[in-house]
Write a protein that holds these residues in place. Sequence first.
Motif, short mmCIF file in Angstrom:
data_model
loop_
_atom_site.label_atom_id
_atom_site.label_comp_id
_atom_site.label_asym_id
_atom_site.label_seq_id
_atom_site.Cartn_x
_atom_site.Cartn_y
_atom_site.Cartn_z
N ARG A 1 30.37 -36.55 -22.27
CA ARG A 1 31.53 -36.47 -21.40
C ARG A 1 32.89 -35.17 -20.68
NH1 ARG A 1 33.62 -41.59 -22.28
NH2 ARG A 1 32.22 -42.72 -23.40
N ALA A 2 32.14 -33.77 -21.58
CA ALA A 2 33.17 -32.97 -21.20
C ALA A 2 32.38 -31.86 -19.77
CB ALA A 2 32.43 -32.29 -22.40
N TYR A 3 33.09 -31.66 -19.55
CA TYR A 3 32.73 -30.70 -18.22
C TYR A 3 32.63 -28.95 -18.64
CZ TYR A 3 33.43 -35.09 -15.29
OH TYR A 3 33.40 -36.35 -14.70
N HIS A 4 31.80 -28.53 -17.54
CA HIS A 4 31.57 -26.56 -17.76
C HIS A 4 32.46 -26.43 -15.85
CE1 HIS A 4 30.35 -22.85 -17.27
NE2 HIS A 4 29.81 -23.14 -16.01
N GLN A 5 33.18 -25.36 -16.86
CA GLN A 5 33.91 -24.78 -15.87
C GLN A 5 33.20 -23.70 -15.03
OE1 GLN A 5 37.28 -25.75 -15.08
NE2 GLN A 5 37.70 -24.28 -12.99
N LEU A 6 33.26 -24.58 -13.44
CA LEU A 6 32.52 -23.42 -12.75
C LEU A 6 33.19 -22.10 -12.01
CD1 LEU A 6 31.21 -25.34 -10.16
CD2 LEU A 6 29.59 -25.01 -12.04
N GLU A 7 32.76 -20.85 -12.24
CA GLU A 7 33.20 -20.19 -11.46
C GLU A 7 33.89 -19.48 -10.57
OE1 GLU A 7 30.84 -16.70 -13.28
OE2 GLU A 7 30.61 -16.78 -15.27
N ARG A 8 32.57 -20.58 -9.67
CA ARG A 8 32.64 -20.26 -7.89
C ARG A 8 31.97 -21.62 -7.85
NH1 ARG A 8 28.40 -18.60 -4.74
NH2 ARG A 8 26.38 -17.82 -6.23
N ASP A 9 31.41 -21.94 -6.52
CA ASP A 9 31.12 -22.77 -6.08
C ASP A 9 30.35 -22.19 -5.22
OD1 ASP A 9 30.67 -25.25 -4.49
OD2 ASP A 9 32.31 -25.28 -2.56
N SER A 10 29.10 -23.28 -5.84
CA SER A 10 27.87 -21.84 -5.11
C SER A 10 26.60 -23.33 -4.86
CB SER A 10 27.19 -22.08 -6.93
OG SER A 10 26.91 -23.36 -7.76
N ALA A 11 26.11 -22.55 -4.03
CA ALA A 11 24.50 -23.92 -3.82
C ALA A 11 23.76 -24.05 -4.51
CB ALA A 11 23.93 -22.76 -2.56
N ALA A 12 23.77 -23.83 -5.69
CA ALA A 12 23.70 -24.21 -6.78
C ALA A 12 24.22 -25.56 -7.35
CB ALA A 12 23.10 -22.97 -8.24
N SER A 13 25.34 -25.44 -7.94
CA SER A 13 25.79 -26.97 -8.07
C SER A 13 26.66 -27.70 -6.88
CB SER A 13 27.85 -25.88 -8.44
OG SER A 13 28.48 -25.98 -6.99
N ARG A 14 26.42 -27.12 -5.78
CA ARG A 14 26.14 -28.56 -4.51
C ARG A 14 24.61 -29.50 -4.84
NH1 ARG A 14 28.50 -23.93 -1.83
NH2 ARG A 14 27.00 -23.51 -1.06
N PHE A 15 23.78 -28.49 -4.88
CA PHE A 15 22.54 -28.84 -4.58
C PHE A 15 22.16 -30.29 -5.68
CE2 PHE A 15 18.26 -29.50 -5.94
CZ PHE A 15 17.52 -29.45 -5.64
N LEU A 16 22.71 -29.58 -6.76
CA LEU A 16 22.67 -30.52 -7.52
C LEU A 16 23.43 -31.85 -7.77
CD1 LEU A 16 22.80 -27.96 -11.04
CD2 LEU A 16 20.74 -29.43 -10.10
N VAL A 17 24.64 -31.80 -7.40
CA VAL A 17 25.76 -32.65 -6.63
C VAL A 17 24.82 -34.15 -5.54
CG1 VAL A 17 27.57 -33.24 -6.02
CG2 VAL A 17 27.49 -31.71 -7.84
N ARG A 18 23.69 -33.02 -4.85
CA ARG A 18 23.69 -33.91 -4.14
C ARG A 18 22.24 -34.19 -4.36
NH1 ARG A 18 24.33 -29.44 -0.85
NH2 ARG A 18 21.85 -28.80 -0.83
#
Length: 353
Positions: free
Chosen positions: A311-328
């Motif tokens: 249930r825990a979330y990781h705090q991102l340092e910035r909005d990256s292409a890697a994070s957006r790809f994992l969500v898509r």
Amino acid sequence: MALPLAQVIDRIRKSTAETRDLQSGAMDVDASGTEARLEQTVRELQARVNEQQAALEQLRRSSQLTVQQAAYASDDPREKLKQLRAVKEAYTNLTLTAPFLPSRDSLLPALIAARTLQQNVHGTKQAITSTEAHIASAAALLRNEEAHLHDANLMQKALRDRTVRLEAQIEHRSRKAPAQLAKELIAAKRAQKKGYDDEAQRLGDALNDFVDNYLSAMLAAEELGGPVVGDMLNVENETLAAGFTKKGKAKAAKKPVSEKTRQRRIDRIWGNKADIEEEEDPLTEAEAADAEMRELIGILFSTLIGSGGGRAYHQLERDSAASRFLVRAKIAQFHPRDAQKLRLIDFGRELDD
């Protein structure tokens, strides 16, 4: 003994064909005086109609009852008795009267017979069509039930085999000592764990190869303002070095970009993702994106199996292409109220959790 379904259908079709042939076949009728006989029949029927109309008019003139009074029983018992006596007398007189029969040369019997035959043929055709529809429906239902029976037999056989195996296992275990059973259980669990570890290693290697050979360059292109991951499949290092326009198009490299300018751009976007020795070459854009993706996946995986229980979330340092790809890719999800927090989707968790 019931006939087979195919034989019943063949007989129905044969009867239909014979009836159709009889109906379409020419009748052996002497047509020489047909018109005259038809006229004679019409005159006889018209004379009979006139005779009945005259008798009806005479009855109306002689009777004091109206049509309403004659059609319905009176409420007065005496009048009702008179009506019943009149009806009885009429039936008695009609019984003694010879019925009307056409003359010997009249075509009326032939016409009535032809009409009756046509009605019978029409009714038979409708009955055949309805019967064929019922037979087709019954055949489809039979096939469905046979399929269900086949599935039920397979399930019964599988359950029977499973029962036999379980009984054999119980009997086999009952012959062993508890210590032996514990050793076998421990050995089975260790073998299962080794299998899981080997599979996890294989999947991890496959992921690393995919990120290194395909995904890293596309992530770098998206970070540099180019197309999103998947729109440009083959991204070369020269294209990443030249960069992209504001519209996401690859720039035409008129002259090579200096390594110092390129390294400043990499540090500005990705930062220092790895310690570089003096004798090693600096990181390229694809290598920096590769290191960021590996680091992000590792952090998210550690967060998933950590104390938060998925249930825990990781705090991102910035909005990256890697994070957006994992969500898509439906691998990770953002926090519903904070797009800077990310976690992996726990596919082993309950759906309603």
